[in-house]
Design an enzyme around this catalytic site. Structure first.
Site, PDB file in Angstrom:
ATOM      1  N   ASP A   1       5.088   5.573   2.291  1.00  0.00           N
ATOM      2  CA  ASP A   1       5.060   6.451   3.320  1.00  0.00           C
ATOM      3  C   ASP A   1       6.644   6.722   4.511  1.00  0.00           C
ATOM      4  OD1 ASP A   1       4.076   7.998   1.469  1.00  0.00           O
ATOM      5  OD2 ASP A   1       2.738   8.061   2.678  1.00  0.00           O
TER       6      ASP A   1
ATOM      7  N   SER B   1       0.730  -1.136  -0.071  1.00  0.00           N
ATOM      8  CA  SER B   1       0.046   0.132  -0.010  1.00  0.00           C
ATOM      9  C   SER B   1       0.723   1.157   0.357  1.00  0.00           C
ATOM     10  CB  SER B   1      -0.569  -0.221   1.147  1.00  0.00           C
ATOM     11  OG  SER B   1      -0.013   0.363   2.213  1.00  0.00           O
ATOM     12  N   LYS B   2       0.133   2.060  -0.176  1.00  0.00           N
ATOM     13  CA  LYS B   2       0.649   3.669  -0.255  1.00  0.00           C
ATOM     14  C   LYS B   2       1.462   3.935   1.390  1.00  0.00           C
ATOM     15  CE  LYS B   2      -0.368   8.557  -0.635  1.00  0.00           C
ATOM     16  NZ  LYS B   2       0.695   8.631   1.015  1.00  0.00           N
ATOM     17  N   ARG B   3       0.756   3.654   2.368  1.00  0.00           N
ATOM     18  CA  ARG B   3       1.189   3.619   3.249  1.00  0.00           C
ATOM     19  C   ARG B   3       3.199   3.087   3.173  1.00  0.00           C
ATOM     20  NH1 ARG B   3      -4.154   3.788   4.908  1.00  0.00           N
ATOM     21  NH2 ARG B   3      -3.943   1.151   4.801  1.00  0.00           N
TER      22      ARG B   3
ATOM     23  N   SER C   1       2.267  13.335  -3.071  1.00  0.00           N
ATOM     24  CA  SER C   1       2.983  11.772  -2.898  1.00  0.00           C
ATOM     25  C   SER C   1       4.368  11.375  -4.071  1.00  0.00           C
ATOM     26  CB  SER C   1       2.064  10.711  -3.341  1.00  0.00           C
ATOM     27  OG  SER C   1       0.815  10.257  -1.957  1.00  0.00           O
TER      28      SER C   1
END
Length: 508
Positions: free
Chosen positions: A267, A262-264, A287
């Site tokens: 990050d 996921s994008k998390r 992002s």
């Protein structure tokens, strides 16, 4: 029977940035199409108007342009099977919804969200299917007159697919082999909503794939549960002969391997999960993207290709042409692929090494400008030589500045730990002598300079390491960098002497 032309499609929804998993799906479709002399179609699935995000479609197109994945047909590319945006195909879908209703393969349902919630509260694990449909408000339980009257007064409805229970549905998957699912576990999926006069994904997909003559559907593993429904829809339309072959790709997993990427995760661990930087128009959140993070598109392609597929040998570095030649769906993994982002950095390093020094020098120019240096003040030969001396030390083009800055800016300060270790009481005297030795060298290129200086150190009985490290500290500002005499050859005699003199004056 003549063999069908290979036609595959990539059909994203314009609901935000393109996830790197979607890029890999598009890449595999592209490799498969090119290998078989087929076509790659670009379709936009925008039937869910509530989730539409302005700018998303343009972002997706720009991503593929940067990555070097061209489409043969579709939105913004044209073709004979358009329109390629689902929102522009309403009338086509309506026609096929009617075909299913007329054949008794689908029915109209008027249940409100509240009625459905009540039924869910009443029946544990409720699903709208053969066991419950006769308890609901639909065209199977209501008289035809009432159904017609409700439609005439503008009552909202959905059209549901009528799935016959207890039938084994066989899906032949090119990666997973034969998958058999009993129809009783499937619900009567909504195919069409009168509220926006648009079909759901399931119907639109089948109709589009059929009309666009798609021969193979290569998509993510998350769509595998939909495959039996799609097989049943093909049958309901009587299109078994043109049903595409399915291939469901393994999921991209978190770097630790537990769950979907996921994008998390990006990050949290500091890597991009989108091809380009994305500015969310709703939240204003920015992002990171592979392009803006300094990755080369060919490195991203090579890295992604090997996430869930292997060429059958140990080869890791492959150009797009080699990937096309070697790609084979039977070498795709059934299990998920861990997203090893550090391997992505390794690929970028390898592709930087593969670039010519001249190409890298061109890419380095904007980096110099960002750091307040006018690249036009230097010859191409100088820039190319500077890059060639340090490129082995970097993973990204932007890192060239840190490694090569001393070629453009004379040191104003000197690394404290190196001064402590390498600059003693005697050093200014020895460096003053070195200035005279260097001044007397006629051919200041690397090898002749080195021979003379090394000869002088030996003749004087000086400690080689101490002299050379002090020399490096004076010229570079710290004890690091490429071969010392390659540096001085590029800087030239006058600049080298000026830097040593300045170090003597500053460090005393």
């Amino acid at each position: 029977m003549t063999e069908r032309k290979v036609r595959v499609r990539f059909a994203p929804s314009p609901t935000g940035a393109l996830h790197i998993g979607g890029v890999r799906t598009a890449l595999y479709n592209y490799l498969f199409a090119r290998q078989h002399g087929g076509d790659l179609i670009f379709r936009i699935e925008d039937t869910d108007s509530n989730r539409f995000v302005p700018g998303a479609e343009e972002y997706i197109l720009e991503s593929f342009k940067w990555l070097g994945i061209p489409f043969d047909e579709g939105v913004s590319f044209g073709g004979e099977h358009g329109p390629y945006r689902q929102s522009e195909r309403r009338e086509i879908y309506k026609k096929y919804v009617q075909v299913l209703l007329d054949a008794g393969k689908a029915y109209i349902a008027f249940d409100t969200p509240e009625e459905l919630d009540a039924k869910r509260a009443e029946i544990a694990n409720f699903q709208y299917d053969a066991s419950t449909r006769m308890q609901m408000r639909n065209s199977l339980t209501l008289p035809k007159e009432e159904v017609d009257a409700l439609i005439a007064e503008g009552r909202q409805y959905v059209v549901r697919f009528k799935i016959e229970p207890d039938e084994d549905v066989h899906v032949n998957d090119l990666i997973r082999g034969e998958v058999v699912i009993n129809s009783s576990i499937l619900d009567d999926k909504v195919l069409y909503k009168s509220a926006d006069e648009l079909p759901t994904y399931h119907l639109a997909n089948i109709v589009d794939d059929h009309l666009m003559e798609v021969s193979h559907v290569i998509r993510g593993e998350e769509w595998l549960p939909s495959a039996p429904l799609h097989v049943l829809l093909y049958r309901a339309f009587g299109w078994e002969d043109t049903m595409p072959a399915f291939a469901h790709l393994p999921l991209l997993l978190k770097p630790e391997g537990n769950g979907k990427l996921s994008k998390r995760d990006g990050d949290r661990l500091g890597f991009p999960v989108f091809p380009l930087e994305w500015h969310d128009p709703k939240t204003g959140e920015v992002s990171s993207g592979y392009r803006e993070s300094g990755y080369l598109p060919e490195a991203v392609i090579n890295f992604l290709a090997l996430l869930g597929w292997n060429p059958g040998n140990d080869q890791e570095l492959m150009s797009m042409d080699e990937l096309i030649k070697l790609f084979n769906l039977s070498h795709c993994s059934k299990s998920g692929a861990k997203f090893d982002y550090k391997k992505g950095v390794w690929f970028n390093h390898e592709y930087i090494l593969q670039k010519s020094d001249g190409e890298l020098a061109k890419l380095f120019k904007p980096v110099l400008r960002e750091n307040g240096i006018d690249p036009d003040a230097y010859s191409d030969a100088f820039l190319t030589a500077a890059v060639s001396l340090v490129k082995g030390r970097v993973n990204f083009v932007k890192e060239l500045w840190e490694q090569a800055r001393f070629f453009f800016v004379a040191p104003l300060r000197y690394a404290e730990k190196d001064v402590k270790k390498r600059w003693s009481e005697d050093t200014p005297r020895i460096m003053t002598e070195l200035i005279e030795v260097l001044r007397g060298i006629e051919d200041f290129s690397s090898k002749p300079s080195e021979d003379i200086v090394i000869g002088w150190i030996a003749e004087k009985g000086y400690h080689m390491g101490n002299v050379m490290n002090a020399f490096r500290l004076a010229v570079v500002g710290e004890c690091k960098g490429p071969h010392m005499f390659d540096i001085t050859a590029l800087l030239g005699k006058e600049e080298t002497l000026a830097r040593i003199q300045r170090a003597i004056d500053v460090l005393k």
